[in-house]
Design a protein around this motif. Structure first.
Motif, PDB file in Angstrom:
ATOM      1  N   ILE A 244      -5.176  -0.776   1.654  1.00 42.79           N
ATOM      2  CA  ILE A 244      -6.061   0.234   2.234  1.00 42.79           C
ATOM      3  C   ILE A 244      -6.188   1.398   1.278  1.00 42.79           C
ATOM      4  CG2 ILE A 244      -6.247   1.822   4.079  1.00 42.79           C
ATOM      5  CD1 ILE A 244      -5.167  -0.386   6.064  1.00 42.79           C
ATOM      6  N   CYS A 245      -5.057   1.825   0.686  1.00 45.72           N
ATOM      7  CA  CYS A 245      -5.029   2.860  -0.165  1.00 45.72           C
ATOM      8  C   CYS A 245      -5.749   2.484  -1.542  1.00 45.72           C
ATOM      9  CB  CYS A 245      -3.735   3.253  -0.455  1.00 45.72           C
ATOM     10  SG  CYS A 245      -2.818   3.994   0.785  1.00 45.72           S
TER      11      CYS A 245
ATOM     12  N   PHE B  53      -8.401   0.279  -1.798  1.00 42.02           N
ATOM     13  CA  PHE B  53      -9.704   0.456  -1.459  1.00 42.02           C
ATOM     14  C   PHE B  53     -10.482   1.833  -1.365  1.00 42.02           C
ATOM     15  CE2 PHE B  53      -9.520  -4.191   0.410  1.00 42.02           C
ATOM     16  CZ  PHE B  53     -10.311  -4.665  -0.565  1.00 42.02           C
ATOM     17  N   TYR B  54      -9.593   2.634  -0.666  1.00 44.23           N
ATOM     18  CA  TYR B  54      -9.866   4.124  -0.617  1.00 44.23           C
ATOM     19  C   TYR B  54     -10.101   4.575  -2.197  1.00 44.23           C
ATOM     20  CZ  TYR B  54      -9.702   9.098   0.071  1.00 44.23           C
ATOM     21  OH  TYR B  54      -9.873  10.457   0.111  1.00 44.23           O
ATOM     22  N   LEU B  55      -9.194   4.299  -2.836  1.00 44.48           N
ATOM     23  CA  LEU B  55      -9.053   4.923  -4.314  1.00 44.48           C
ATOM     24  C   LEU B  55     -10.390   4.604  -4.879  1.00 44.48           C
ATOM     25  CD1 LEU B  55      -5.496   4.949  -5.519  1.00 44.48           C
ATOM     26  CD2 LEU B  55      -6.784   7.047  -4.856  1.00 44.48           C
TER      27      LEU B  55
ATOM     28  N   ILE C   9     -13.263   3.170  -3.554  1.00 44.15           N
ATOM     29  CA  ILE C   9     -14.570   3.549  -2.905  1.00 44.15           C
ATOM     30  C   ILE C   9     -14.583   5.234  -3.455  1.00 44.15           C
ATOM     31  CG2 ILE C   9     -15.608   4.316  -0.955  1.00 44.15           C
ATOM     32  CD1 ILE C   9     -14.268   1.496   0.297  1.00 44.15           C
ATOM     33  N   SER C  10     -13.647   5.920  -3.366  1.00 46.70           N
ATOM     34  CA  SER C  10     -13.542   7.445  -3.608  1.00 46.70           C
ATOM     35  C   SER C  10     -14.097   7.621  -5.156  1.00 46.70           C
ATOM     36  CB  SER C  10     -12.726   8.239  -3.254  1.00 46.70           C
ATOM     37  OG  SER C  10     -11.263   7.717  -3.933  1.00 46.70           O
ATOM     38  N   SER C  11     -13.502   6.755  -6.070  1.00 42.34           N
ATOM     39  CA  SER C  11     -13.840   7.043  -7.306  1.00 42.34           C
ATOM     40  C   SER C  11     -15.309   6.383  -7.782  1.00 42.34           C
ATOM     41  CB  SER C  11     -13.052   6.014  -8.147  1.00 42.34           C
ATOM     42  OG  SER C  11     -13.031   4.744  -7.938  1.00 42.34           O
TER      43      SER C  11
END
Length: 193
Positions: A66-67, A69-71, A73-75
């Motif tokens: 999950i982390c 994917f978050y990184l 998507i945010s990048s």
């Protein structure tokens, strides 16, 4: 000693036996319960006890995914925002004032970089230019010879301005707006001067 269920005939047997007394199905080495289900005191098949470490590792792996994917998507969104700001950025302050900005009408400056004309000479009907492509990652340089009347070009790219001195320009070829809009923008600018 525990009671287990034979996985072949479902008879309740000792976990110490090497085979089922009813059907003869091998149960493995004494003390092991291969292919057997544990039976509790009431005669029901008991669920094997879950290993807490395995569950904890699964939870940690899920959180890590999950982390990640978050990184990602945010990048991606951070990159999109920087590209948007870059498209609105005025690089003329960072570039030698003798360089003339080349308007990129077909490609769009924000997507393909900002181009600046470094030098322009004409010799025997051939326009020779040197230009710089400036973007938010690195600068690159190009040399192009253009026959405006024939709509033909040949070009060379380098990572430095001095690298253009030994340019092998290659063969002449017709420019097509569908094939390379950047080239067409530069040709339109130079030939329209």
């Amino acid at each position: 000693m525990a009671l287990v269920e034979c996985s072949e005939c479902a008879k309740i047997i000792s976990d110490q036996s090497t085979s089922c007394p009813k059907c003869g199905f091998p149960t493995g080495e004494a003390g092991h319960t291969n292919n057997l289900n544990m039976v509790d005191k009431s005669g029901r098949v008991a669920e094997p006890q879950k290993n807490i470490r395995v569950q904890l590792l699964k939870i940690i792996a899920i959180i890590a995914i999950i982390c990640l994917f978050y990184l990602i998507i945010s990048s991606y969104f951070n990159y999109k925002e920087k590209a948007k700001q870059y498209g609105q950025k005025d690089f003329s302050e960072q570039v030698d004032s003798s360089y003339i900005p080349i308007p990129m009408l077909l490609t769009g400056a924000g997507e393909d970089g900002h181009y600046f004309l470094i030098s322009h000479t004409t010799n025997n009907g051939i326009e020779e230019i040197k230009y710089m492509r400036k973007d938010n990652v690195f600068d690159s340089y190009g040399k192009m010879e253009i026959k405006c009347l024939d709509n033909e070009i040949r070009k060379y790219s380098a990572n430095s301005l001095s690298g253009l001195q030994s340019a092998n320009m290659g063969e002449w070829y017709k420019i097509s707006p569908e094939a390379d809009w950047t080239e067409q923008d530069i040709v339109n600018f130079v030939c329209g001067m």
